[in-house]
Design a protein around this motif. Structure first.
Motif, PDB file in Angstrom:
ATOM      1  N   THR A   1       0.797  -1.315   0.136  1.00  0.00           N
ATOM      2  CA  THR A   1       0.030   0.085  -0.115  1.00  0.00           C
ATOM      3  C   THR A   1       0.757   1.316  -0.040  1.00  0.00           C
ATOM      4  O   THR A   1       0.368   2.281   0.146  1.00  0.00           O
ATOM      5  CB  THR A   1      -1.015   0.229   1.266  1.00  0.00           C
ATOM      6  OG1 THR A   1      -0.147   0.146   2.551  1.00  0.00           O
ATOM      7  CG2 THR A   1      -1.888  -1.168   1.182  1.00  0.00           C
TER       8      THR A   1
ATOM      9  N   PRO B   1      -4.554   0.155  -4.556  1.00  0.00           N
ATOM     10  CA  PRO B   1      -4.334  -0.315  -3.114  1.00  0.00           C
ATOM     11  C   PRO B   1      -3.465   0.894  -2.389  1.00  0.00           C
ATOM     12  O   PRO B   1      -3.405   0.699  -1.192  1.00  0.00           O
ATOM     13  CB  PRO B   1      -3.333  -1.701  -3.087  1.00  0.00           C
ATOM     14  CG  PRO B   1      -2.718  -1.595  -4.640  1.00  0.00           C
ATOM     15  CD  PRO B   1      -3.628  -1.007  -5.543  1.00  0.00           C
TER      16      PRO B   1
ATOM     17  N   GLN C   1      -4.216  -5.898  -1.463  1.00  0.00           N
ATOM     18  CA  GLN C   1      -3.244  -4.947  -1.900  1.00  0.00           C
ATOM     19  C   GLN C   1      -3.036  -5.349  -3.344  1.00  0.00           C
ATOM     20  O   GLN C   1      -2.153  -4.789  -4.096  1.00  0.00           O
ATOM     21  CB  GLN C   1      -1.986  -5.126  -1.071  1.00  0.00           C
ATOM     22  CG  GLN C   1      -2.148  -4.586   0.252  1.00  0.00           C
ATOM     23  CD  GLN C   1      -1.074  -4.857   1.245  1.00  0.00           C
ATOM     24  OE1 GLN C   1       0.077  -5.630   0.874  1.00  0.00           O
ATOM     25  NE2 GLN C   1      -1.159  -4.409   2.502  1.00  0.00           N
TER      26      GLN C   1
END
Length: 168
Positions: free
Chosen positions: A45, A140, A111
């Motif tokens: 992320t 993400p 993610q």
């Protein structure tokens, strides 16, 4: 209809704290998740503070790429393609300079970035020129409520790629 899946893991050993830069994975670009420019996706992320590409921090130890493409001949040497790409990169451990980049079995699937798009290919038999237009579907790096890009923004959620040869 063609598809491609790739998984890579690099583990530093000996007295190395991380993989050498040239051995680390990156994501995004003409041969990866085409909704992102080259080296702008991941790890995990992680998101850079500005709009410049951060070569050192946008690389990782683990890579996942999943691609599907439907190719069709339009006329003579002109071909078209519709594609769906998914993937990301992660680090093996949490680094201070890459917050949110570490791979975790309980959250890595959240993610995974997803992009879709269209492409045009010029098949000259001895090589192929291609132009792909990718759009982010799941980013993400954004906050949970903004990750699904239902209404993509021209500047932030789209990428053009010019390349020679097929992506896979």
């Amino acid at each position: 209809f063609v598809y491609h899946a790739a998984l890579g893991v690099g583990v530093p050993y000996g007295n190395s704290a991380s993989l050498p830069f040239e051995k680390r994975y990156y994501s995004g670009g003409a041969n990866s998740v085409r909704g992102w420019s080259v080296r702008t996706l991941g790890p995990g992320t992680f998101r850079t503070e500005d709009t410049r590409i951060d070569f050192n921090n946008q690389s990782g130890d683990i890579k996942l790429d999943l691609n599907m493409e439907y190719r069709v001949k339009i006329v003579s040497v002109l071909e078209g393609a519709l594609f769906l790409d998914a993937g990301n990169i992660w680090t093996i451990k949490e680094y201070e300079t890459q917050p949110g980049g570490a791979f975790r079995f309980d959250s890595f699937y959240k993610q995974i970035a997803v992009a879709y798009g269209v492409g045009v290919r010029l098949n000259l038999s001895f090589f192929i020129l291609r132009l792909d237009f990718g759009v982010k579907l799941h980013d993400p790096a954004l906050a949970d409520e903004q990750r699904w890009r239902i209404k993509p923004k021209w500047k932030d959620d789209m990428a053009f790629h010019f390349a020679i040869g097929y992506p896979f």
